[in-house]
Scaffold this active site. Structure first.
Site, PDB file in Angstrom:
ATOM      1  N   LYS A 209       0.869  -1.165   0.026  1.00 35.45           N
ATOM      2  CA  LYS A 209      -0.066  -0.098   0.181  1.00 35.45           C
ATOM      3  C   LYS A 209       0.916   1.223  -0.154  1.00 35.45           C
ATOM      4  O   LYS A 209       2.019   1.313   0.373  1.00 35.45           O
ATOM      5  CB  LYS A 209      -0.906  -0.046   1.068  1.00 35.45           C
ATOM      6  CG  LYS A 209      -2.245  -1.045   0.789  1.00 35.45           C
ATOM      7  CD  LYS A 209      -3.516  -0.941   1.694  1.00 35.45           C
ATOM      8  CE  LYS A 209      -4.332  -1.979   1.227  1.00 35.45           C
ATOM      9  NZ  LYS A 209      -5.238  -2.268   2.300  1.00 35.45           N
ATOM     10  N   ARG A 243      -3.999  -9.901   5.091  1.00 39.31           N
ATOM     11  CA  ARG A 243      -4.326  -9.767   3.599  1.00 39.31           C
ATOM     12  C   ARG A 243      -2.961  -9.398   2.812  1.00 39.31           C
ATOM     13  O   ARG A 243      -2.793  -8.391   2.876  1.00 39.31           O
ATOM     14  CB  ARG A 243      -5.487  -9.015   3.535  1.00 39.31           C
ATOM     15  CG  ARG A 243      -6.105  -9.045   2.152  1.00 39.31           C
ATOM     16  CD  ARG A 243      -7.121  -8.239   1.826  1.00 39.31           C
ATOM     17  NE  ARG A 243      -7.754  -8.219   0.488  1.00 39.31           N
ATOM     18  CZ  ARG A 243      -7.445  -7.338  -0.511  1.00 39.31           C
ATOM     19  NH1 ARG A 243      -6.255  -6.725  -0.354  1.00 39.31           N
ATOM     20  NH2 ARG A 243      -7.815  -7.520  -1.706  1.00 39.31           N
TER      21      ARG A 243
HETATM   22  N1  HH2 Z   1      -7.454  -3.746   0.552  1.00 38.80           N
HETATM   23  C1  HH2 Z   1      -7.606  -3.754  -0.527  1.00 38.80           C
HETATM   24  C2  HH2 Z   1      -8.893  -4.410  -1.028  1.00 38.80           C
HETATM   25  N2  HH2 Z   1      -9.763  -5.274  -0.221  1.00 38.80           N
HETATM   26  N3  HH2 Z   1     -10.468  -5.700   2.033  1.00 38.80           N
HETATM   27  C3  HH2 Z   1      -9.793  -5.638   3.268  1.00 38.80           C
HETATM   28  N4  HH2 Z   1     -10.728  -6.318   4.316  1.00 38.80           N
HETATM   29  N5  HH2 Z   1      -8.888  -5.059   3.755  1.00 38.80           N
HETATM   30  C4  HH2 Z   1      -7.855  -4.479   3.012  1.00 38.80           C
HETATM   31  O1  HH2 Z   1      -6.864  -3.839   3.607  1.00 38.80           O
HETATM   32  C5  HH2 Z   1      -8.164  -4.351   1.660  1.00 38.80           C
HETATM   33  C6  HH2 Z   1      -9.340  -5.084   0.991  1.00 38.80           C
HETATM   34  C7  HH2 Z   1      -6.778  -3.167  -1.486  1.00 38.80           C
HETATM   35  O2  HH2 Z   1      -5.861  -4.022  -2.005  1.00 38.80           O
HETATM   36  P1  HH2 Z   1      -5.889  -4.635  -3.535  1.00 38.80           P
HETATM   37  O3  HH2 Z   1      -7.100  -5.645  -3.393  1.00 38.80           O
HETATM   38  O4  HH2 Z   1      -4.440  -5.306  -3.669  1.00 38.80           O
HETATM   39  O5  HH2 Z   1      -6.239  -3.349  -4.481  1.00 38.80           O
HETATM   40  P2  HH2 Z   1      -7.559  -3.024  -5.229  1.00 38.80           P
HETATM   41  O6  HH2 Z   1      -8.560  -2.626  -4.154  1.00 38.80           O
HETATM   42  O7  HH2 Z   1      -6.833  -1.867  -6.296  1.00 38.80           O
HETATM   43  O8  HH2 Z   1      -7.804  -4.347  -6.145  1.00 38.80           O
END
Ligand code: HH2
Length: 262
Positions: A209, A243
């Site tokens: 992040k 995660r």
């Molecule tokens: N972070 C992201 C997405 N979903 N869910 C939970 N519970 N906690 C988190 O910190 C969280 C989440 C963001 O990460 P990523 O899926 O890699 O990115 P994107 O939202 O751009 O797909």
């Protein structure tokens, strides 16, 4: 200190660190299988990016992305989580073998979501977010970020239970990066122990992040060291689920940290 690892499977063209890499269902399934081999006990399958500024995805498109991948991973040996705020997507995924609904809106996004999760006895991740992804990083402010996130999570936990979801099936997440400055994220991680007082398992997602990049100027593909440091410290503060995208590397770091601490 033995948190469960939730491996990220993003079936999206635009996720902030791996958008477009796993858009083909077979490629996403193979990636998920590799994450299980690497040590993921949970796979979090998502078809909509929630990165700052992301545009929402329609329900048909999200179903088209997520359903074949959930089906393909149902026999992987990991528990499947669906990262969605749409009840229709959660319903399809639960029907195809998912057990966990990871809703970044904490059941505020779709009026049908709470009843669905209650009916299907799903485990539910309730995450804190200030505002919505399109605008959440525009000057977020708090009096005390930890107190406010804690109060929010307590309120959402109560709402989930009032909607018929068993308290024992709720996990809570401070939402690192969701409507927070780098300083807010660091403070939440430093004081994570205070959120344990809510009595539910904590999910923490620091993986790749931008608060890491704010510290050293790194881009999303250069943040493994920061991901590991923050994940190990979150585990030491009592996080129950991490995660992460880089499951093998975080698993090794946790194993070494646990061995040292004894
Ligand atoms: N972070 C992201 C997405 N979903 N869910 C939970 N519970 N906690 C988190 O910190 C969280 C989440 C963001 O990460 P990523 O899926 O890699 O990115 P994107 O939202 O751009 O797909």
């Amino acid at each position: 200190m033995k948190p469960e690892l939730m491996g990220v499977v993003n079936v999206t063209p635009d996720s902030f660190s791996d958008g477009g890499l796993y858009l083909e269902p077979e490629v996403a399934v193979a990636h998920g299988m590799q994450l299980v081999e690497d040590g993921a006990g949970i796979l979090d399958v998502g078809g909509e990016s929630t990165r700052p500024g992301a545009e929402p995805v329609g329900v048909e498109e999200e179903l088209r992305r997520v359903v074949p991948v959930v089906r393909g991973l149902a026999g992987s040996g990991a528990r499947i989580s669906v990262d969605t705020s749409k009840a229709a997507v959660a319903a399809a995924a639960l029907g195809d073998g998912a057990e966990i609904v990871n809703d970044v809106t904490a059941l505020r996004g779709d009026p049908e979501m709470a009843a669905l999760c209650a009916d299907r006895s799903a485990t539910v991740v309730l995450m804190h977010m200030l505002g919505e992804p399109r605008t959440m990083q525009e000057d977020p402010r708090y009096e005390d970020v930890v107190d406010e996130v804690k109060a929010f999570l307590a309120e959402r936990l109560e709402a989930a239970v009032a909607a018929g979801i068993e308290e024992g099936r709720v996990w809570l997440d401070p939402g690192i990066g969701f409507g927070k400055t780098a300083a807010h994220n660091l403070e939440l991680l430093r004081r994570l122990g205070e959120l344990r007082e809510l009595g539910r398992p904590l999910v923490v997602g620091t993986s790749r992040k931008s608060f890491i990049g704010r510290l050293d100027g790194s881009s999303a593909d250069q943040r493994l060291g920061g991901t590991i440091a923050s994940s190990v410290l979150a585990a030491a503060e009592g996080a129950g689920v991490l995660r992460v995208h880089d499951v093998a590397e975080v698993r090794q770091a946790l194993q070494v940290a646990a061995a040292i601490l004894g």
